[in-house]
Design a protein around this motif. Sequence first.
Motif, PDB file in Angstrom:
ATOM      1  N   LEU A 190      89.871  31.577  69.149  1.00  0.00           N
ATOM      2  CA  LEU A 190      90.792  30.511  68.736  1.00  0.00           C
ATOM      3  C   LEU A 190      91.896  31.061  67.831  1.00  0.00           C
ATOM      4  O   LEU A 190      93.067  30.693  67.972  1.00  0.00           O
ATOM      5  N   ALA A 191      91.539  31.953  66.918  1.00  0.00           N
ATOM      6  CA  ALA A 191      92.530  32.520  66.001  1.00  0.00           C
ATOM      7  C   ALA A 191      93.573  33.331  66.768  1.00  0.00           C
ATOM      8  O   ALA A 191      94.779  33.224  66.504  1.00  0.00           O
ATOM      9  N   ILE A 192      93.122  34.122  67.739  1.00  0.00           N
ATOM     10  CA  ILE A 192      94.060  34.922  68.542  1.00  0.00           C
ATOM     11  C   ILE A 192      94.937  34.025  69.397  1.00  0.00           C
ATOM     12  O   ILE A 192      96.150  34.223  69.498  1.00  0.00           O
ATOM     13  N   SER A 193      94.332  33.011  70.015  1.00  0.00           N
ATOM     14  CA  SER A 193      95.105  32.109  70.889  1.00  0.00           C
ATOM     15  C   SER A 193      96.142  31.308  70.105  1.00  0.00           C
ATOM     16  O   SER A 193      97.159  30.881  70.650  1.00  0.00           O
ATOM     17  N   GLN A 194      95.882  31.094  68.810  1.00  0.00           N
ATOM     18  CA  GLN A 194      96.829  30.357  67.958  1.00  0.00           C
ATOM     19  C   GLN A 194      97.780  31.296  67.211  1.00  0.00           C
ATOM     20  O   GLN A 194      98.560  30.851  66.361  1.00  0.00           O
ATOM     21  N   SER A 195      97.712  32.602  67.532  1.00  0.00           N
ATOM     22  CA  SER A 195      98.547  33.618  66.883  1.00  0.00           C
ATOM     23  C   SER A 195      98.398  33.594  65.362  1.00  0.00           C
ATOM     24  O   SER A 195      99.352  33.810  64.624  1.00  0.00           O
ATOM     25  N   ASN A 196      97.184  33.332  64.905  1.00  0.00           N
ATOM     26  CA  ASN A 196      96.889  33.280  63.476  1.00  0.00           C
ATOM     27  C   ASN A 196      96.303  34.627  63.051  1.00  0.00           C
ATOM     28  O   ASN A 196      95.099  34.858  63.136  1.00  0.00           O
ATOM     29  N   GLY A 197      97.195  35.522  62.597  1.00  0.00           N
ATOM     30  CA  GLY A 197      96.757  36.871  62.236  1.00  0.00           C
ATOM     31  C   GLY A 197      95.806  36.893  61.062  1.00  0.00           C
ATOM     32  O   GLY A 197      94.837  37.656  61.041  1.00  0.00           O
TER      33      GLY A 197
END
Length: 555
Positions: A321-328
């Motif tokens: 989810l973090a990667i898909s939301q571009s949340n580094g």
Amino acid sequence: MSNTPDKIRRYYKFIRFMLKYWNSDLFRKTSSVALNDNIEEDSDHDFDQSPEELVEDLKAMGPTYIKLGQLLSTRPDLLPDAYLNALANLQDNVSPVPFEEVKKIVEEELGTRISKAFQWFDEKPMASASIGQVHRAELHSGRPVAVKVQRPGIRKQFLEDLETLDEMTQMAVKHLETAKTYAIDEVFAELRRILVNELDYKKEAQNLKTLKNNLQNFEHLIVPAPVDDYSASRILTMDFVSGKKITSLSPLRQLENDFSELVEELVEAYLQQIINDGFAHADPHPGNIKFTQDNKIALIDLGMIARFTPHLQENLIELLLAISQSNGEKTAKTLLKMSEQTEDSSPREFAKTVSSVIMESENSRAKDLQTGRILIQLNRLALKTHIKLPVEINILGKILLNLDQIVAMLDPEFDLRNAIQRNVHEIMRKKMLTELKPENFFSALIESKHFLERMPERMNTISENLANNDFKLKIDAIDEKRVTDGFQKVANRITLGLIIAAMIIGASMLMQIPSDFTIFGYPGLAMLFFLLAAAGAIILSYVIIFRDENLNNKN
């Protein structure tokens, strides 16, 4: 495992191969990309060894190295396209085993004549790979099947080659810092486990059953069912699936069909395998995916599977989810939570670099092959900053990297990140409903019962200890001996410093008193005190600067 001459021949073969490629510019390019160094792209560059030469060298090395070449062919992040295409031919362009040997193995494994077991058996193999080859056949019931037969002597040869690689790996980790940093011994251990499992077709038959059951609700995905009575350790009989490699999909067929729904279903199926079932097809490279005439996808070759524990699945949900939301920031935090760290680890540097990588890959599409590559890149960043991530992260990266390739062929503009977000939420909902099964509820109820049964006894013990002033809290937060030794060292240094200062002051005072005993024209006793003080000061300074633990490595 093998006699000395055979072992020497294997060492010689391996060292000769490494000497040929170690100093080549192809190896340097591969290493630079693997380490994420900045290198200039040159698609027209001519390397020392041609793609065909690399393929022939791997073939000459034997089936174990052919298998390594197959794994390399699924890594577009490492090698130029020409080499990837050449290595891909290793997947089904290996010289076939003569039919007489195939017949002998089939009859030994099934305990009956091949004509009695099958109504028809094609002597010419459909495909020939490094471990085995596949023949079309038909049972007496009329059921069309594919029969995978293991190459004769392949198990012994694999184990001997793996023994050689294991010894070389251990030697490299012992003597080379780079090998130790990148934990190639652990990488090899995982490779060994995968290859040994692939040698047992009984395990692959069970894998087919498990995956078929898990994906039974996906109408456009096919998993061939094994035929237990016609399968053994060196032979696997399964349903025949008619279709072509997904890489052979013609441009015209791509234009005439909209595969977006099929891609969505494929992505959902793999996410379900990873974060719900904990059992995934770990090698979905294009050679293991068939595309049928009625636009369905068949998942074949279940020799390589990945397992994810329930705890790891929860972390992988957060990570995807973090990667898909571009949340580094969230990506780095999740990875650090899953990692093992030492005194040499640099979590801040890792988190900063992860954020940059995630932000740079925002708005990518399937044709960019980003999702799996990012995970593999993050794993390398972790190694570079001395942070150890679970091996499953690299396996997940490999799965997604191969999935990226398939999705890019079917729908180049597909947004895999949005698809992950959509499907993860739905899969999480199903997972929560699954966990509310009666058996899970009763398990929790039993645990609660045990807790309540023991509660009165524990409370009585606590209250009794409080009443008798025997209640103690044991806190293991610091190393008491280390702290005490540290204080003692500081006290010794201060005492020694005071003695040196006193000697210098005493020497200065004695300088005012005339004496017949002189050194360098000064009163001798005063000079002795001064020289002793100077020597003590120099020794103390040396110990503090060069010998104190961790002073030179504090950064």
